[in-house]
Design an enzyme around this catalytic site. Structure first.
Site, PDB file in Angstrom:
ATOM      1  N   ARG A  10       0.845  -1.191   0.000  1.00  9.32           N
ATOM      2  CA  ARG A  10       0.000   0.000   0.000  1.00  9.32           C
ATOM      3  C   ARG A  10       0.886   1.248   0.000  1.00  9.32           C
ATOM      4  O   ARG A  10       1.989   1.237   0.572  1.00  9.32           O
ATOM      5  CB  ARG A  10      -0.918   0.024   1.222  1.00  9.32           C
ATOM      6  CG  ARG A  10      -1.918   1.178   1.193  1.00  9.32           C
ATOM      7  CD  ARG A  10      -2.692   1.278   2.497  1.00  9.32           C
ATOM      8  NE  ARG A  10      -3.590   2.437   2.470  1.00  9.32           N
ATOM      9  CZ  ARG A  10      -4.201   2.920   3.544  1.00  9.32           C
ATOM     10  NH1 ARG A  10      -4.018   2.361   4.722  1.00  9.32           N
ATOM     11  NH2 ARG A  10      -5.000   3.960   3.448  1.00  9.32           N
ATOM     12  N   HIS A  11       0.429   2.306  -0.625  1.00  2.00           N
ATOM     13  CA  HIS A  11       1.172   3.565  -0.656  1.00  2.00           C
ATOM     14  C   HIS A  11       1.376   4.132   0.745  1.00  2.00           C
ATOM     15  O   HIS A  11       0.715   3.728   1.715  1.00  2.00           O
ATOM     16  CB  HIS A  11       0.430   4.598  -1.515  1.00  2.00           C
ATOM     17  CG  HIS A  11      -0.927   4.939  -0.985  1.00  2.00           C
ATOM     18  ND1 HIS A  11      -1.123   5.814   0.078  1.00  2.00           N
ATOM     19  CD2 HIS A  11      -2.159   4.503  -1.341  1.00  2.00           C
ATOM     20  CE1 HIS A  11      -2.414   5.915   0.330  1.00  2.00           C
ATOM     21  NE2 HIS A  11      -3.070   5.125  -0.511  1.00  2.00           N
ATOM     22  N   GLU A  85      -7.523   2.950  -7.203  1.00  2.00           N
ATOM     23  CA  GLU A  85      -8.447   2.680  -6.111  1.00  2.00           C
ATOM     24  C   GLU A  85      -9.896   2.749  -6.598  1.00  2.00           C
ATOM     25  O   GLU A  85     -10.175   3.246  -7.701  1.00  2.00           O
ATOM     26  CB  GLU A  85      -8.191   3.698  -4.992  1.00  2.00           C
ATOM     27  CG  GLU A  85      -8.990   3.497  -3.720  1.00  2.00           C
ATOM     28  CD  GLU A  85      -8.757   2.142  -3.072  1.00  2.00           C
ATOM     29  OE1 GLU A  85      -9.268   1.133  -3.623  1.00  2.00           O
ATOM     30  OE2 GLU A  85      -8.097   2.083  -2.026  1.00  2.00           O
TER      31      GLU A  85
END
Length: 211
Positions: A10-11, A85
């Protein structure tokens, strides 16, 4: 037989994450914590030999990937909109006031199908991965994917519910910023899933290798 280790990341943190603001496909940037998380995540992955990397084309994911590029300068990347997303419509840029989604939100079924389309077509059918499966030696190949929390958790859940992979309880917990999930794949079947077992979201974390 070639075994794939797919690293799902995940970022890093954004101000919107910290403030509880819905992002979806809204363009946002990493904050200072997110940049430091990304740097530490990159350091954690510096000794992993990746054959290829994929990243969402939203800025916060690309910015996180940039940290990895510094320690893997020759690694080839595919920036792919299929990793974006979920589109959250009129909720984007606001704090949630209700658990219900308005009609402008991307429908869950459509969202999951988009995720699985990326997995089947853009990941496994890409020439780079096809070349890995042509080897007749017993080898491990590592692939890096940098994306978004909801996307990655829904991906892992869909691998269980739609593909019949043994994912256990993976995907039911929170995907932490720069947390690393490793999916082990052999002959397109998941052998093992370590869901966010590697945490880099805490600035004082100690790196833990799964394998």
């Amino acid at each position: 037989m070639v075994v794939l280790h797919i690293y799902l990341v995940r970022h890093g943190e954004t101000d919107e994450n910290r403030q509880g603001i819905v992002q979806g496909q809204l363009e946002t940037n990493l904050n200072a914590t997110g940049r430091e998380q990304s740097r530490r995540m990159a350091q954690a992955l510096k000794d992993v030999q990746f054959v290829h990397a994929f990243v969402s084309n939203l800025g916060r994911a690309v910015e996180s990937a940039a940290a990895v590029m510094k320690v893997h300068p020759t690694l080839k990347w595919t920036v792919h909109p299929g990793l974006r997303e979920r589109y959250l419509g009129e909720l984007q840029g606001k704090k949630r006031s209700s658990a219900e989604n308005p009609p402008s939100v991307e429908p869950q079924e459509q969202y999951v199908q988009r995720i699985l389309q990326w997995w089947d077509r853009d990941l496994f059918d890409c020439e780079i991965l096809q070349q890995q499966f042509e080897s007749d030696r017993d080898e491990v190949r590592n692939v890096l994917v940098i994306g978004h929390g909801s996307y990655l958790s829904n991906l892992v859940k869909a691998l269980g519910s739609h593909k019949g992979y043994d994912v256990g309880l993976a995907g039911k917990g929170k995907a932490y910023n720069t947390g690393i999930t490793v999916v082990e794949i052999s002959d397109r079947h998941a052998l093992r899933v370590e869901w966010c077992n590697i945490r880099t979201s805490n600035i004082s974390m100690e790196w833990k290798r799964v394998w």
